[in-house]
Design a protein around this motif. Sequence first.
Motif, PDB file in Angstrom:
ATOM      1  N   LEU A  72      17.180  11.483   6.799  1.00 30.22           N
ATOM      2  CA  LEU A  72      18.477  11.017   7.289  1.00 30.22           C
ATOM      3  C   LEU A  72      18.326  10.284   8.620  1.00 30.22           C
ATOM      4  CD1 LEU A  72      21.500  10.793   7.078  1.00 30.22           C
ATOM      5  CD2 LEU A  72      21.703  13.088   8.066  1.00 30.22           C
ATOM      6  N   ALA A  73      17.467  10.773   9.505  1.00 25.02           N
ATOM      7  CA  ALA A  73      17.249  10.102  10.788  1.00 25.02           C
ATOM      8  C   ALA A  73      16.748   8.678  10.566  1.00 25.02           C
ATOM      9  CB  ALA A  73      16.263  10.892  11.639  1.00 25.02           C
ATOM     10  N   ALA A  74      15.800   8.489   9.641  1.00 19.53           N
ATOM     11  CA  ALA A  74      15.285   7.152   9.345  1.00 19.53           C
ATOM     12  C   ALA A  74      16.354   6.291   8.690  1.00 19.53           C
ATOM     13  CB  ALA A  74      14.054   7.256   8.447  1.00 19.53           C
ATOM     14  N   GLN A  77       1.112  10.857   3.033  1.00 22.45           N
ATOM     15  CA  GLN A  77       0.273   9.745   3.489  1.00 22.45           C
ATOM     16  C   GLN A  77       1.116   8.498   3.727  1.00 22.45           C
ATOM     17  OE1 GLN A  77      -3.359   9.116   1.198  1.00 22.45           O
ATOM     18  NE2 GLN A  77      -3.332  11.251   0.522  1.00 22.45           N
ATOM     19  N   ALA A  78       2.120   8.288   2.860  1.00 23.15           N
ATOM     20  CA  ALA A  78       3.009   7.137   3.038  1.00 23.15           C
ATOM     21  C   ALA A  78       3.787   7.254   4.351  1.00 23.15           C
ATOM     22  CB  ALA A  78       3.966   7.040   1.857  1.00 23.15           C
ATOM     23  N   ILE A  79       4.228   8.464   4.672  1.00 22.93           N
ATOM     24  CA  ILE A  79       4.964   8.695   5.918  1.00 22.93           C
ATOM     25  C   ILE A  79       4.087   8.366   7.122  1.00 22.93           C
ATOM     26  CG2 ILE A  79       5.972  10.497   7.391  1.00 22.93           C
ATOM     27  CD1 ILE A  79       6.927  11.848   4.749  1.00 22.93           C
ATOM     28  N   GLU A  80       2.844   8.836   7.090  1.00 22.11           N
ATOM     29  CA  GLU A  80       1.925   8.564   8.204  1.00 22.11           C
ATOM     30  C   GLU A  80       1.711   7.070   8.394  1.00 22.11           C
ATOM     31  OE1 GLU A  80      -1.690  10.666   7.698  1.00 22.11           O
ATOM     32  OE2 GLU A  80      -0.767  12.657   7.719  1.00 22.11           O
ATOM     33  N   LYS A  81       1.530   6.342   7.292  1.00 22.26           N
ATOM     34  CA  LYS A  81       1.286   4.903   7.396  1.00 22.26           C
ATOM     35  C   LYS A  81       2.536   4.174   7.895  1.00 22.26           C
ATOM     36  CE  LYS A  81      -0.620   0.926   4.962  1.00 22.26           C
ATOM     37  NZ  LYS A  81      -1.529   0.668   6.090  1.00 22.26           N
ATOM     38  N   LEU A  82       3.710   4.579   7.405  1.00 24.82           N
ATOM     39  CA  LEU A  82       4.951   3.943   7.831  1.00 24.82           C
ATOM     40  C   LEU A  82       5.203   4.176   9.324  1.00 24.82           C
ATOM     41  CD1 LEU A  82       7.159   4.763   4.738  1.00 24.82           C
ATOM     42  CD2 LEU A  82       6.847   2.467   5.694  1.00 24.82           C
ATOM     43  N   GLU A  83       4.976   5.386   9.771  1.00 26.06           N
ATOM     44  CA  GLU A  83       5.190   5.686  11.188  1.00 26.06           C
ATOM     45  C   GLU A  83       4.214   4.910  12.060  1.00 26.06           C
ATOM     46  OE1 GLU A  83       4.916   9.934  11.272  1.00 26.06           O
ATOM     47  OE2 GLU A  83       7.081  10.208  10.914  1.00 26.06           O
ATOM     48  N   ALA A  98      14.251  -2.371  10.109  1.00 27.99           N
ATOM     49  CA  ALA A  98      15.190  -1.676   9.228  1.00 27.99           C
ATOM     50  C   ALA A  98      14.578  -1.435   7.853  1.00 27.99           C
ATOM     51  CB  ALA A  98      16.478  -2.492   9.097  1.00 27.99           C
ATOM     52  N   PHE A  99      13.855  -2.429   7.340  1.00 26.54           N
ATOM     53  CA  PHE A  99      13.243  -2.315   6.015  1.00 26.54           C
ATOM     54  C   PHE A  99      12.247  -1.158   5.971  1.00 26.54           C
ATOM     55  CE2 PHE A  99       9.955  -3.467   2.918  1.00 26.54           C
ATOM     56  CZ  PHE A  99      10.724  -3.706   1.785  1.00 26.54           C
ATOM     57  N   LEU A 100      11.410  -1.047   6.988  1.00 27.33           N
ATOM     58  CA  LEU A 100      10.419   0.027   7.012  1.00 27.33           C
ATOM     59  C   LEU A 100      11.068   1.391   7.237  1.00 27.33           C
ATOM     60  CD1 LEU A 100       7.440  -1.600   8.968  1.00 27.33           C
ATOM     61  CD2 LEU A 100       7.620  -1.137   6.512  1.00 27.33           C
ATOM     62  N   ASN A 101      12.148   1.442   8.005  1.00 21.52           N
ATOM     63  CA  ASN A 101      12.848   2.710   8.180  1.00 21.52           C
ATOM     64  C   ASN A 101      13.517   3.154   6.883  1.00 21.52           C
ATOM     65  OD1 ASN A 101      12.978   4.168  10.874  1.00 21.52           O
ATOM     66  ND2 ASN A 101      13.164   2.031  11.542  1.00 21.52           N
ATOM     67  N   ASP A 102      14.004   2.199   6.107  1.00 20.51           N
ATOM     68  CA  ASP A 102      14.568   2.554   4.801  1.00 20.51           C
ATOM     69  C   ASP A 102      13.473   3.109   3.892  1.00 20.51           C
ATOM     70  OD1 ASP A 102      16.753   2.638   2.922  1.00 20.51           O
ATOM     71  OD2 ASP A 102      15.816   0.939   1.901  1.00 20.51           O
ATOM     72  N   ALA A 103      12.285   2.500   3.943  1.00 23.89           N
ATOM     73  CA  ALA A 103      11.153   3.021   3.171  1.00 23.89           C
ATOM     74  C   ALA A 103      10.726   4.394   3.690  1.00 23.89           C
ATOM     75  CB  ALA A 103       9.980   2.038   3.244  1.00 23.89           C
ATOM     76  N   LEU A 104      10.753   4.571   5.007  1.00 26.70           N
ATOM     77  CA  LEU A 104      10.402   5.862   5.599  1.00 26.70           C
ATOM     78  C   LEU A 104      11.387   6.945   5.159  1.00 26.70           C
ATOM     79  CD1 LEU A 104       8.638   7.512   7.556  1.00 26.70           C
ATOM     80  CD2 LEU A 104      10.142   6.745   9.404  1.00 26.70           C
ATOM     81  N   SER A 105      12.647   6.580   5.053  1.00 30.31           N
ATOM     82  CA  SER A 105      13.648   7.520   4.563  1.00 30.31           C
ATOM     83  C   SER A 105      13.324   7.951   3.137  1.00 30.31           C
ATOM     84  CB  SER A 105      15.040   6.874   4.622  1.00 30.31           C
ATOM     85  OG  SER A 105      16.023   7.748   4.100  1.00 30.31           O
ATOM     86  N   ALA A 106      12.944   6.987   2.294  1.00 31.23           N
ATOM     87  CA  ALA A 106      12.609   7.303   0.907  1.00 31.23           C
ATOM     88  C   ALA A 106      11.370   8.193   0.814  1.00 31.23           C
ATOM     89  CB  ALA A 106      12.388   6.011   0.123  1.00 31.23           C
ATOM     90  N   ALA A 107      10.360   7.911   1.646  1.00 29.40           N
ATOM     91  CA  ALA A 107       9.141   8.724   1.626  1.00 29.40           C
ATOM     92  C   ALA A 107       9.424  10.148   2.098  1.00 29.40           C
ATOM     93  CB  ALA A 107       8.076   8.077   2.512  1.00 29.40           C
ATOM     94  N   GLN A 147       0.827  -1.206   0.000  1.00 26.87           N
ATOM     95  CA  GLN A 147       0.000   0.000   0.000  1.00 26.87           C
ATOM     96  C   GLN A 147       0.865   1.263   0.000  1.00 26.87           C
ATOM     97  OE1 GLN A 147      -2.941  -0.153   3.173  1.00 26.87           O
ATOM     98  NE2 GLN A 147      -3.081  -2.377   3.002  1.00 26.87           N
ATOM     99  N   ILE A 148       1.990   1.204   0.708  1.00 26.15           N
ATOM    100  CA  ILE A 148       2.901   2.349   0.768  1.00 26.15           C
ATOM    101  C   ILE A 148       3.506   2.629  -0.604  1.00 26.15           C
ATOM    102  CG2 ILE A 148       5.132   3.100   1.697  1.00 26.15           C
ATOM    103  CD1 ILE A 148       4.234   1.516   4.278  1.00 26.15           C
ATOM    104  N   ILE A 149       3.878   1.585  -1.319  1.00 24.16           N
ATOM    105  CA  ILE A 149       4.434   1.750  -2.664  1.00 24.16           C
ATOM    106  C   ILE A 149       3.424   2.443  -3.570  1.00 24.16           C
ATOM    107  CG2 ILE A 149       5.138   0.507  -4.740  1.00 24.16           C
ATOM    108  CD1 ILE A 149       7.302   0.711  -2.653  1.00 24.16           C
ATOM    109  N   GLU A 150       2.156   2.053  -3.453  1.00 20.37           N
ATOM    110  CA  GLU A 150       1.114   2.694  -4.261  1.00 20.37           C
ATOM    111  C   GLU A 150       1.006   4.180  -3.925  1.00 20.37           C
ATOM    112  OE1 GLU A 150      -2.526   0.616  -3.688  1.00 20.37           O
ATOM    113  OE2 GLU A 150      -1.816  -1.265  -4.580  1.00 20.37           O
ATOM    114  N   LEU A 151       1.085   4.522  -2.653  1.00 17.98           N
ATOM    115  CA  LEU A 151       1.003   5.929  -2.244  1.00 17.98           C
ATOM    116  C   LEU A 151       2.196   6.723  -2.774  1.00 17.98           C
ATOM    117  CD1 LEU A 151      -0.154   5.503   1.469  1.00 17.98           C
ATOM    118  CD2 LEU A 151      -1.511   6.440  -0.421  1.00 17.98           C
ATOM    119  N   MET A 152       3.383   6.158  -2.661  1.00 17.88           N
ATOM    120  CA  MET A 152       4.574   6.862  -3.122  1.00 17.88           C
ATOM    121  C   MET A 152       4.576   6.995  -4.639  1.00 17.88           C
ATOM    122  SD  MET A 152       7.414   5.237  -0.495  1.00 17.88           S
ATOM    123  CE  MET A 152       8.782   6.122  -1.236  1.00 17.88           C
TER     124      MET A 152
END
Length: 363
Positions: free
Chosen positions: A192-194, A150-156, A172-181, A138-143
């Motif tokens: 950078l924090a993510a 919206q992707a940031i809110e869902k990831l957090e 780690a995987f979700l934080n890497d995605a959060l960094s990208a979002a 779902q996050i990939i679709e949002l991005m």
Amino acid sequence: MLNNIRITLLQPSFLILAAGLAAMNASAQEADISGLLIPERISETPSPVSSPEREALVHLRYTVKADGSTSDIEILDGFYNALFADAATKAVATWTYKPATLNGKAIDWLNNEYVMAFRLPGEEEASISPPVMAGYNQIIELMSADKNEQAIEKLEAMLSDKNTVKTLFDHAFLNDALSAANLGASRFHQALAASKRATVVPGRIRSTISAPAVNSGDSQDLLTEDLMEGALRKRFFLSATLNQSLDALETFDRLQSQVTVPADDLIREQAAAIRQRLVSPDALGLVAGLVDTHWSYLPARRIFAVTDVKGQLASIDVHCQRRNAQLAFESDVEWALPDSWGDCSLTFNGDAGTEFTLYEFSE
């Protein structure tokens, strides 16, 4: 507080923080650091968690005392609950060291850091858990639809759900995605924090703050090799963009140790430019931002000043190998960290979202 050791510089509106005469005399024997040896860990007693149902990561800071014991143990960050926090703290409390020495005399060594991992047995190959994969699709679709906020809110929300994210790989995987979002939303400091959370290495001891951490014990990366390469490249890009030079160079060196970086790769040129910038006598400048209510930084130089504050800064915590201090924030003030304090890190505290310009000077 060090408000009694300030002298005025010739530049208008600027002050310098330096050690006063009494402090200078008291630390005169520390001025010569040629006879300085950092602490060396002798014993490590693990503190297991009974019947764990999830994995955890605890980033700790502590003092190695002159008698070889540890004290002042505190948790800085991580992915854990109270059970793991207690286990990690108790474990570090049992460690013993060959203490740091100065000219043959044992001394306290402050602000050592360690990242402790608790892993479930039998996990041979890291993989995304089904609940995380469902949310990630779902996050990939949002991005893809440029709906990064919206992707940031869902990831957090996913990262804070202890029933969904239970493994270090998922974390780690979700934080890497959060960094990208966050990067897609032009929120570079949050990105950078993510990214740092996604690429942290368990089992690394940092006894010299400005030097690379060394591996000890469980130093296995949280991500697979291919994902880690992409995550490290992202972290380098973000650190370089934000002029966080020491983090960028340490990230580049770590990338080189894991994969072959082609000679014509642009990242090499960028790293070389950063190294050149650090040896230049010109002032170093960067725009900093508080993520939540604080921002930590490894300064490349010992004199710094803060200007152009947008928001509210309250204080600056200084964590050095041989001294700690808290500075009440003042705008357009220049601070100098005494060499006798050793390597230092800075933590700026204030209102969330505050931005400011940080300058570093060689003299």
